[in-house]
Design a protein around this motif. Structure first.
Motif, PDB file in Angstrom:
ATOM      1  N   ALA A 196       0.827  -1.205   0.000  1.00 13.65           N
ATOM      2  CA  ALA A 196       0.000   0.000   0.000  1.00 13.65           C
ATOM      3  C   ALA A 196       0.864   1.260   0.000  1.00 13.65           C
ATOM      4  O   ALA A 196       0.570   2.228  -0.708  1.00 13.65           O
ATOM      5  N   ILE A 197       1.944   1.242   0.796  1.00 10.84           N
ATOM      6  CA  ILE A 197       2.847   2.401   0.837  1.00 10.84           C
ATOM      7  C   ILE A 197       3.493   2.605  -0.527  1.00 10.84           C
ATOM      8  O   ILE A 197       3.591   3.738  -1.029  1.00 10.84           O
ATOM      9  N   GLY A 198       3.920   1.507  -1.156  1.00  7.43           N
ATOM     10  CA  GLY A 198       4.512   1.608  -2.490  1.00  7.43           C
ATOM     11  C   GLY A 198       3.535   2.164  -3.506  1.00  7.43           C
ATOM     12  O   GLY A 198       3.892   3.008  -4.338  1.00  7.43           O
ATOM     13  N   ALA A 199       2.279   1.704  -3.443  1.00  9.06           N
ATOM     14  CA  ALA A 199       1.256   2.199  -4.369  1.00  9.06           C
ATOM     15  C   ALA A 199       0.996   3.685  -4.159  1.00  9.06           C
ATOM     16  O   ALA A 199       0.804   4.441  -5.127  1.00  9.06           O
ATOM     17  N   MET A 200       0.995   4.117  -2.903  1.00 11.03           N
ATOM     18  CA  MET A 200       0.782   5.535  -2.610  1.00 11.03           C
ATOM     19  C   MET A 200       1.907   6.387  -3.186  1.00 11.03           C
ATOM     20  O   MET A 200       1.667   7.443  -3.767  1.00 11.03           O
ATOM     21  N   LEU A 201       3.130   5.917  -3.015  1.00 10.98           N
ATOM     22  CA  LEU A 201       4.276   6.672  -3.535  1.00 10.98           C
ATOM     23  C   LEU A 201       4.216   6.810  -5.053  1.00 10.98           C
ATOM     24  O   LEU A 201       4.678   7.815  -5.616  1.00 10.98           O
ATOM     25  N   LEU A 202       3.626   5.815  -5.718  1.00 15.10           N
ATOM     26  CA  LEU A 202       3.522   5.866  -7.179  1.00 15.10           C
ATOM     27  C   LEU A 202       2.339   6.709  -7.657  1.00 15.10           C
ATOM     28  O   LEU A 202       2.406   7.338  -8.713  1.00 15.10           O
ATOM     29  N   THR A 203       1.253   6.717  -6.884  1.00 16.97           N
ATOM     30  CA  THR A 203       0.026   7.371  -7.351  1.00 16.97           C
ATOM     31  C   THR A 203      -0.145   8.803  -6.856  1.00 16.97           C
ATOM     32  O   THR A 203      -0.859   9.589  -7.489  1.00 16.97           O
ATOM     33  N   VAL A 204       0.488   9.150  -5.727  1.00 14.82           N
ATOM     34  CA  VAL A 204       0.283  10.499  -5.178  1.00 14.82           C
ATOM     35  C   VAL A 204       0.792  11.604  -6.112  1.00 14.82           C
ATOM     36  O   VAL A 204       0.070  12.576  -6.355  1.00 14.82           O
ATOM     37  N   PRO A 205       2.013  11.498  -6.673  1.00 13.34           N
ATOM     38  CA  PRO A 205       2.462  12.576  -7.576  1.00 13.34           C
ATOM     39  C   PRO A 205       1.526  12.808  -8.770  1.00 13.34           C
ATOM     40  O   PRO A 205       1.165  13.964  -9.054  1.00 13.34           O
ATOM     41  N   PRO A 206       1.080  11.746  -9.494  1.00 13.68           N
ATOM     42  CA  PRO A 206       0.125  11.995 -10.583  1.00 13.68           C
ATOM     43  C   PRO A 206      -1.193  12.601 -10.086  1.00 13.68           C
ATOM     44  O   PRO A 206      -1.789  13.441 -10.769  1.00 13.68           O
ATOM     45  N   TYR A 207      -1.629  12.176  -8.883  1.00 18.77           N
ATOM     46  CA  TYR A 207      -2.876  12.733  -8.341  1.00 18.77           C
ATOM     47  C   TYR A 207      -2.717  14.223  -8.047  1.00 18.77           C
ATOM     48  O   TYR A 207      -3.627  15.024  -8.326  1.00 18.77           O
ATOM     49  N   ILE A 208      -1.557  14.610  -7.496  1.00 17.14           N
ATOM     50  CA  ILE A 208      -1.326  16.030  -7.220  1.00 17.14           C
ATOM     51  C   ILE A 208      -1.337  16.839  -8.508  1.00 17.14           C
ATOM     52  O   ILE A 208      -1.903  17.942  -8.563  1.00 17.14           O
ATOM     53  N   MET A 209      -0.745  16.292  -9.559  1.00 15.15           N
ATOM     54  CA  MET A 209      -0.634  17.039 -10.819  1.00 15.15           C
ATOM     55  C   MET A 209      -1.942  17.080 -11.595  1.00 15.15           C
ATOM     56  O   MET A 209      -2.277  18.108 -12.195  1.00 15.15           O
ATOM     57  N   PHE A 210      -2.695  15.994 -11.584  1.00 14.59           N
ATOM     58  CA  PHE A 210      -3.856  15.920 -12.475  1.00 14.59           C
ATOM     59  C   PHE A 210      -5.197  15.725 -11.766  1.00 14.59           C
ATOM     60  O   PHE A 210      -6.244  15.975 -12.360  1.00 14.59           O
ATOM     61  N   GLY A 211      -5.178  15.273 -10.517  1.00 12.24           N
ATOM     62  CA  GLY A 211      -6.432  14.981  -9.834  1.00 12.24           C
ATOM     63  C   GLY A 211      -6.909  16.057  -8.879  1.00 12.24           C
ATOM     64  O   GLY A 211      -8.092  16.139  -8.565  1.00 12.24           O
TER      65      GLY A 211
END
Length: 383
Positions: A196-211
């Motif tokens: 879960a921590i690994g998935a967060m590290l991968l998904t948070v930057p795109p979410y900040i930029m586009f979500g």
């Protein structure tokens, strides 16, 4: 003499016994923090009980009465209401999406005529109760590593997405982190945690930029470099840091904080009241407040460990986690260690909604202590 009259002495005895089971040290600590909040609200209003301090004390008195009343309610009733409260809160969040009341660019409330309700606050209680009930009927294997974990994950994800869409990033973070804390305390496998921590590290930057909305993204950028826009987006954090640092060891004195008294400190009665405490009472004052919070959290966790039911343990610990997250996020926000997300300091800040949420949660904590030997049915998970 009627049979009802004959039972009254026994009923009074049972009530007296329950009242002796309440942890009055805990009640005293809550009162101390709320009292400090009232004194600070009086100060930042330039020595006036209006518009904040008097209302703060009245609300706390009402909420304390509610908390003590709920502490006398058997865990069996809390257990029975767990799923209904969660489902009602979830339906209300859907209602916000469909016909919610919009203010300051966010749709977070339901207007029912006589008042406005913020369903995300009800969900903070409902989620803890629902997760505690699910785990009460789950095996150790189900709680650690099983396909059945899709149920608690879904319970957390549904309100998280709905609240984040309002948008209310602060409440969404509290819901998500509280849910994660309960899953961890219930025995979640470290393999899932690492994934879960690994998935967060991968998904948070795109979410900040586009979500994220533009203003939310600006808050993140401002947190990273507040000096880039000192009179705009960075103003809140910069003024808060000035107030924190200028207090020194003992502070400038009660009612003498220049940042708050001269209106430099924004939201001085809500999100940034802890900065006002630090300015007027310095490191000693802010440390004292934080020590009270730590004592409240430690006592509440101790109470949760005494319960003989898994529902009681997780429910009380989950409510305590919500409270602790309020303190942690607001403290980090005021110190410039986290973005400004609109999370108040519980019992210290002005605001009836958060106070009510916290005190109802502590009602469950105290009910767990008073009814720690309550026998609850097994096998009450969703499947």
């Amino acid at each position: 003499m009627t049979s009802s009259a004959l039972t009254r002495p026994g009923e009074r005895d049972r009530l007296a016994v329950k009242l002796t089971q309440i942890d009055w040290r805990f009640v005293g600590l809550l009162s101390v923090v709320a009292g400090i909040g009232a004194l600070m609200l009086y100060s930042v209003a330039k020595g006036s009980w209006d518009p904040w301090a008097a209302k703060h004390l009245i609300r706390f008195g009402i909420c304390m009465a509610i908390m003590l009343g709920l502490s006398l309610v058997s865990l069996k009733y809390w257990f029975a209401m767990a799923y209904p409260v969660y489902l009602v809160a979830l339906l209300m969040l859907v209602g916000v999406e469909l016909f919610g009341y919009t203010a300051m660019g966010a749709t977070r409330w339901l207007d029912i005529g006589i008042t406005r309700i913020q369903p995300s606050e009800i969900m903070k209680i409902g989620l803890v109760l629902a997760l505690a009930r699910w785990y009460h009927g789950a095996s150790a294997q189900d709680a650690s590593f099983s396909w059945k974990l899709i149920f608690p994950v879904g319970m957390i994800a549904a309100p998280f997405v709905l609240v984040a869409h309002q948008p209310d990033l602060g409440s969404a973070m509290l819901i998500g982190l509280t849910g994660a804390a309960i899953m961890f305390m219930a025995g979640l496998s470290w393999k899932i945690i690492a994934t879960a921590i690994g998935a967060m590290l991968l998904t948070v930057p795109p979410y900040i930029m586009f979500g994220m909305h533009d203003y939310q993204r600006n808050r993140i950028l401002t947190f990273l470099n507040p000096e880039a826009d000192p009179s705009g987006n960075g103003y809140h954090i910069i003024q808060s840091k000035i107030a924190l640092g200028s207090g020194g060891l003992l502070g400038k004195g009660y009612g003498l904080g220049s940042q708050s008294q001269l209106e430099f400190l924004p939201e001085k009665h809500t999100d940034f009241i802890f900065a006002a405490v630090s300015e007027e009472f310095g490191f000693v004052g802010s440390f004292t407040v934080l020590a009270c919070y730590v004592a409240i959290i430690v006592i509440a966790l101790r109470i949760s460990s005494l319960s003989h039911s898994h529902f009681g343990r997780l429910g009380a610990a989950g409510m305590t986690a919500t409270f602790a997250l309020y303190v942690l996020i607001n403290g980090a926000m005021v110190m410039g260690l986290a973005p400004v997300v609109g999370v108040p300091m519980p019992l210290l800040s002005y605001g009836g909604t958060v106070m009510m949420t916290v005190m109802i949660g502590f009602g469950l904590v105290m009910a767990t202590r008073v009814h720690r030997y309550a026998e609850l049915p097994k096998g009450q998970g969703l499947i």
